[in-house]
Scaffold this active site. Structure first.
Site, short mmCIF file in Angstrom:
data_model
loop_
_atom_site.label_atom_id
_atom_site.label_comp_id
_atom_site.label_asym_id
_atom_site.label_seq_id
_atom_site.Cartn_x
_atom_site.Cartn_y
_atom_site.Cartn_z
N ASP A 125 0.82 -1.20 0.00
CA ASP A 125 0.00 0.00 0.00
C ASP A 125 0.87 1.26 0.00
O ASP A 125 1.91 1.30 0.66
CB ASP A 125 -0.89 -0.01 1.25
CG ASP A 125 -2.00 1.01 1.18
OD1 ASP A 125 -2.31 1.49 0.07
OD2 ASP A 125 -2.57 1.34 2.24
N HIS A 142 3.62 3.35 -9.02
CA HIS A 142 3.45 1.92 -9.32
C HIS A 142 4.73 1.33 -9.91
O HIS A 142 5.08 0.18 -9.64
CB HIS A 142 2.28 1.73 -10.28
CG HIS A 142 0.96 2.14 -9.70
ND1 HIS A 142 0.53 1.72 -8.45
CD2 HIS A 142 -0.02 2.96 -10.18
CE1 HIS A 142 -0.66 2.24 -8.20
NE2 HIS A 142 -1.00 3.00 -9.22
N LEU A 236 10.50 -20.89 -3.87
CA LEU A 236 9.55 -19.94 -3.31
C LEU A 236 8.25 -20.04 -4.09
O LEU A 236 8.25 -20.09 -5.32
CB LEU A 236 10.09 -18.51 -3.40
CG LEU A 236 9.11 -17.40 -2.99
CD1 LEU A 236 8.90 -17.40 -1.48
CD2 LEU A 236 9.60 -16.03 -3.46
#
Length: 359
Positions: A125, A142, A236
């Site tokens: 955020d 972004h 991962l």
């Protein structure tokens, strides 16, 4: 099995503790000292000691409260496993980062490998506010957020996190300005194509969850292709929540189970929590869909419709940094906070009597 050693204590006094695990003949003896930086342990393996017994000891030990005991217990696990391999006396670092050759790739100071969360979730955020503070368009925020995500993935691999779930775009985010949404969709597709070789090289598996039917056909195709090409990777598991809603995740799981009941393949009385969890989108990582730790950046302290079922017993951590500012120092501090916590899952903490902790 006896594990003995000496480690530094912050308060400077010495003590000797024993942990007895029921159902086995194993006990862990812990000797604490203040003046040394490394732990030396003499292993006394029992006859026919099984690996399962060793890990039973370790996992019980994790319920002991107290940061210092947790520090030494993480080392005990390594030593106990070494005893099975017949390595005998071992010298193992207690505090990662204290000595240059402690590990091939040392953890940040104060982090311990056996206390690492298995599954970390992040609400990324603050991209737009980061850009606004700098007089930049939201698209630049972004773009910077993409760099922060790349770093978080890199660190998760480096530090032994097995599952990383990130909230990239919610169903409510479709209400944002069309130009911003269009840019984000293009950015998602670019990142998928640009990072494919990295995912393959670093042995990272990608799983995208959410209402993907509303995405562009080209983005849907890219997602399917990358998921297919990385499905066998195991270092991962990277889960990206895209056009995701926690409420909708629950509703869709209910609908799938309801259809099975309607078709006569399932009785309503057969529905359990574990069966329900298998219908949630995070089931792509098997039984580990519930995060151990949730991190939210930008100072906001809410879940925002993210993984509502899965976060029931997750530890929450809120960081004031905007997502593009969230780097190694902030991630390490979030993990240190997690490792200091005592997760009881509703159970009562046992009392310590006569130097022995009974479970």
């Amino acid at each position: 099995m006896g594990l003995r050693g000496t480690v530094p204590l912050a308060n400077g006094f010495n003590c000797n503790e024993q942990v007895q695990v029921p159902g086995s003949f194993a006990s862990v003896h812990l000797c604490y000292g203040y003046s040394v930086n490394r732990l030396r342990c003499q292993i006394h393996p029992m006859a026919a000691l099984k690996k399962e017994t060793v890990w039973q000891v370790f996992h019980h030990c994790l319920h002991i409260s107290g940061i210092e005991r947790r520090r030494i217990l993480s080392v005990c696990a390594s030593i106990a496993e070494s005893s099975i391999k017949g390595l005998g006396t071992e010298e193992i670092p207690v505090e990662s980062g204290k000595e240059d050759n402690a590990y091939e790739d040392p953890l940040p100071y104060g982090l311990y490998p056996y206390l690492m969360p298995k599954h970390v979730a992040i609400i990324m955020d603050g991209n737009s506010r980061w850009a606004e503070q700098r007089g930049l368009p939201s698209t630049e925020g972004h773009r910077a957020g993409r760099i922060a995500l790349t770093e978080a993935v890199k660190l998760s691999c480096k530090w032994g996190i097995e599952i990383l779930t990130v909230f990239a775009f919610s169903t409510d985010n479709w209400l944002r300005p069309k130009t911003e949404v269009r840019y984000l969709m293009d950015l998602f597709q670019f990142v998928l194509e640009d990072e494919l070789e990295t995912l393959k090289r670093e042995n990272i598996r990608l799983c995208v969850i959410g209402d993907l039917a509303v995405l562009t056909k080209s983005l849907q195709t890219s997602i399917v292709e990358v998921e297919e090409m990385t499905k066998n990777n195991s270092r991962l598991n990277l889960i990206i929540a895209l056009s995701y809603s926690g409420r909708n995740d629950i509703v869709q799981a209910c609908r799938r189970l309801a259809r099975q009941v309607e078709d006569g393949n399932l009785k309503s009385t057969d529905i359990t929590e574990s069966l329900f969890e298998k219908e949630l989108e995070t089931s792509c990582v098997g039984d580990f869909g519930s995060p151990d730790l949730l991190i939210r950046t930008s100072g906001e302290q809410r879940l925002s419709n993210f993984l509502l079922w899965q976060l029931a017993y997750t530890e929450l951590y809120f960081d004031d940094s905007f997502w593009p500012e969230f780097g190694e120092a902030q991630y390490a501090e979030a993990l240190r906070s997690f490792q200091r916590r005592h997760r009881r899952f509703g159970k009562r903490v046992c009392n310590k009597t006569n130097g022995t902790i009974n479970f």
